[in-house]
Scaffold this motif. Structure first.
Motif, PDB file in Angstrom:
ATOM      1  N   ASP A  31       0.851  -0.948   0.094  1.00  0.00           N
ATOM      2  CA  ASP A  31      -0.807  -0.350   0.173  1.00  0.00           C
ATOM      3  C   ASP A  31       1.030   1.563   0.038  1.00  0.00           C
ATOM      4  O   ASP A  31       1.737   1.516   0.865  1.00  0.00           O
ATOM      5  CB  ASP A  31      -0.830  -0.084   1.256  1.00  0.00           C
ATOM      6  N   ILE A  32       0.557   1.571  -1.179  1.00  0.00           N
ATOM      7  CA  ILE A  32       1.611   2.909  -0.941  1.00  0.00           C
ATOM      8  C   ILE A  32       0.589   4.490  -1.161  1.00  0.00           C
ATOM      9  O   ILE A  32      -0.408   4.822  -0.897  1.00  0.00           O
ATOM     10  CB  ILE A  32       2.030   3.265  -2.642  1.00  0.00           C
ATOM     11  N   ALA A  37       4.930   9.865   0.891  1.00  0.00           N
ATOM     12  CA  ALA A  37       6.291   9.598   0.925  1.00  0.00           C
ATOM     13  C   ALA A  37       6.351   7.940   1.914  1.00  0.00           C
ATOM     14  O   ALA A  37       7.353   8.097   1.696  1.00  0.00           O
ATOM     15  CB  ALA A  37       7.634  10.778   0.248  1.00  0.00           C
ATOM     16  N   LEU A  38       5.828   7.032   1.744  1.00  0.00           N
ATOM     17  CA  LEU A  38       5.907   6.526   2.656  1.00  0.00           C
ATOM     18  C   LEU A  38       5.649   4.803   1.989  1.00  0.00           C
ATOM     19  O   LEU A  38       3.936   5.345   1.278  1.00  0.00           O
ATOM     20  CB  LEU A  38       5.274   6.430   4.206  1.00  0.00           C
ATOM     21  N   GLY A  39       5.400   3.664   2.288  1.00  0.00           N
ATOM     22  CA  GLY A  39       4.566   2.597   1.499  1.00  0.00           C
ATOM     23  C   GLY A  39       5.333   1.546   2.613  1.00  0.00           C
ATOM     24  O   GLY A  39       5.728   1.114   3.116  1.00  0.00           O
ATOM     25  N   HIS A  43       9.254   0.690   3.109  1.00  0.00           N
ATOM     26  CA  HIS A  43       9.327   0.678   4.597  1.00  0.00           C
ATOM     27  C   HIS A  43       8.847  -0.208   5.642  1.00  0.00           C
ATOM     28  O   HIS A  43       7.799  -0.713   5.657  1.00  0.00           O
ATOM     29  CB  HIS A  43       8.414   2.132   5.170  1.00  0.00           C
ATOM     30  N   ASP A  44       9.276  -0.299   6.796  1.00  0.00           N
ATOM     31  CA  ASP A  44       9.089  -0.804   7.687  1.00  0.00           C
ATOM     32  C   ASP A  44       8.191  -0.370   8.918  1.00  0.00           C
ATOM     33  O   ASP A  44       8.825   0.600   9.440  1.00  0.00           O
ATOM     34  CB  ASP A  44       9.711  -2.049   8.354  1.00  0.00           C
ATOM     35  N   LEU A  45       7.018  -0.255   8.100  1.00  0.00           N
ATOM     36  CA  LEU A  45       5.936   0.896   9.592  1.00  0.00           C
ATOM     37  C   LEU A  45       6.069   0.663  10.908  1.00  0.00           C
ATOM     38  O   LEU A  45       5.521   1.309  11.630  1.00  0.00           O
ATOM     39  CB  LEU A  45       4.302   0.912   8.816  1.00  0.00           C
ATOM     40  N   VAL A  46       5.606  -0.862  11.024  1.00  0.00           N
ATOM     41  CA  VAL A  46       5.803  -0.934  12.344  1.00  0.00           C
ATOM     42  C   VAL A  46       6.718  -0.699  13.425  1.00  0.00           C
ATOM     43  O   VAL A  46       7.539   0.415  14.727  1.00  0.00           O
ATOM     44  CB  VAL A  46       5.713  -3.031  12.712  1.00  0.00           C
ATOM     45  N   GLU A  47       8.369  -1.574  12.413  1.00  0.00           N
ATOM     46  CA  GLU A  47       9.411  -0.397  12.817  1.00  0.00           C
ATOM     47  C   GLU A  47       9.706   1.379  13.412  1.00  0.00           C
ATOM     48  O   GLU A  47       9.460   2.016  14.204  1.00  0.00           O
ATOM     49  CB  GLU A  47      10.311  -1.115  12.185  1.00  0.00           C
ATOM     50  N   MET A  48       9.145   1.583  11.927  1.00  0.00           N
ATOM     51  CA  MET A  48       9.296   2.809  12.263  1.00  0.00           C
ATOM     52  C   MET A  48       7.963   3.781  13.102  1.00  0.00           C
ATOM     53  O   MET A  48       8.580   4.590  13.999  1.00  0.00           O
ATOM     54  CB  MET A  48       9.093   3.879  11.007  1.00  0.00           C
TER      55      MET A  48
END
Ligand code: R2B
Ligand code: URA
Length: 310
Positions: A31-32, A37-39, A43-48
């Protein structure tokens, strides 16, 4: 404990994490989040973002950068020496986003369409990052009705320019309506944190959200004006009688979309002028800068208290 009184608890997962009311997303490879400007693939969205607790939004990139540094000092968050905060969404060239420990500080631009697009992507970000029970704040500016400049208004309800308590959106040629509900308990908690020795008032009331700053807010100083001063004052008195105490341009979408997502939220705005006295924003820049700190201070106080309690 998390209060669920404000909406249907089934909107969230049992652990409090944000559930999407859209079955399509989990079926997608990635999912972009285009305007951030993330996806989810890049990107590791859980980590971030997994540790986010508070999402604070406001109109301008400058104010939200300033809030990021302000909350950093308030919660005692330390950056590695020699480093500065990074605008995570800088390559979107649309919104700015800073992360300070459990706090996100994001600019939303002006008006319902801008904040609406952002909320779709931030709510999806919460889902991808598995964030539990986030709280969303809008820290903004507004025009007061019968309130002097510098007054802090916490919204308990949002209505549109026709005084209707829902957001309307044209979807597939039909009008979709979503109730613009805010967490009243959160508004009251915020109000209780206002200092009585402050040289300004902090009040709770109904907020009118318009799609325009000029004609839509009964201003006579836009490029166009088709009404008289009497018409204007009749209208402002009418909305005042309906309980409206301030006017801005995002609360309707903010309330409607967070409510639909089962996210507790609050809108805290400082008045820049009293609309019963004029249309032009005349206060000097330094005065307005000081006023704009007031909602930030209140929300920071809530965040600090919350972080120390848990
Ligand atoms: C308050 O200020 C902006 C207009 O000047 C708008 O974003 C709002 O809600
Ligand atoms: N923001 C608004 O939307 N209206 C005002 O009058 C001031 C700030």
């Amino acid at each position: 404990a998390y209060e669920t009184q404000d909406f249907d608890p089934a909107v969230r997962y049992s652990d409090g994490s944000v559930r999407l009311r859209n079955p399509n997303i989990e079926l997608m490879d990635q999912d972009i989040l285009y305007h951030l400007a993330l996806g989810s693939g890049s990107h590791d969205l859980v980590e971030m973002f997994g540790d986010v607790k508070f999402v604070c939004m406001g109109g301008t990139p400058k104010r939200m950068k300033q809030f990021a540094y302000y909350i950093m000092e308030k919660i005692g968050h330390k950056l590695p020496t020699g480093t500065t905060l990074l605008d995570i969404s800088q390559y979107s060239h649309r919104y700015c986003m800073y992360k300070v420990g459990p706090v996100l500080s994001i600019s939303h631009g002006m008006g319902v369409p801008s904040v609406g697009i952002l909320l779709h992507e931030i709510i999806k970000l919460m889902y991808h990052a598995k964030v539990r029970n986030p709280i969303f704040f809008r820290i903004g500016t507004c025009g007061g009705i019968g309130l002097e400049g510098g007054t802090v208004v916490i919204s308990d309800e949002a209505v549109d320019g026709m005084l209707r308590p829902y957001m309307e959106l044209a979807v597939l040629g039909k009008t979709l309506r979503r109730p613009a509900k805010l967490a009243r308990s959160l508004a009251c908690e915020l109000r209780s944190l206002a200092h009585s020795e402050n040289p300004y008032d902090t009040v709770i009331g109904k907020t009118m959200c318009t799609d325009d700053f000029y004609e839509g807010q009964a201003r006579m100083d836009g490029a166009f004006c088709d009404f008289s001063e009497n018409d204007k004052l009749d209208y402002l008195q009418k909305v005042r009688k309906a309980g409206v105490i301030n006017i801005e341009m995002e609360s309707l979408a903010f309330a409607a979309l967070t409510h639909h997502a089962g996210i507790r939220s609050a809108v805290v705005c400082v008045t820049l002028l009293d609309r019963l006295k004029g249309d032009q924003v005349l206060a000097p820049q330094e005065v307005m800068n000081e006023w704009q700190m007031r909602p930030q201070e209140l929300v920071a106080r809530y965040i600090i208290r919350y972080l120390h309690l848990t």
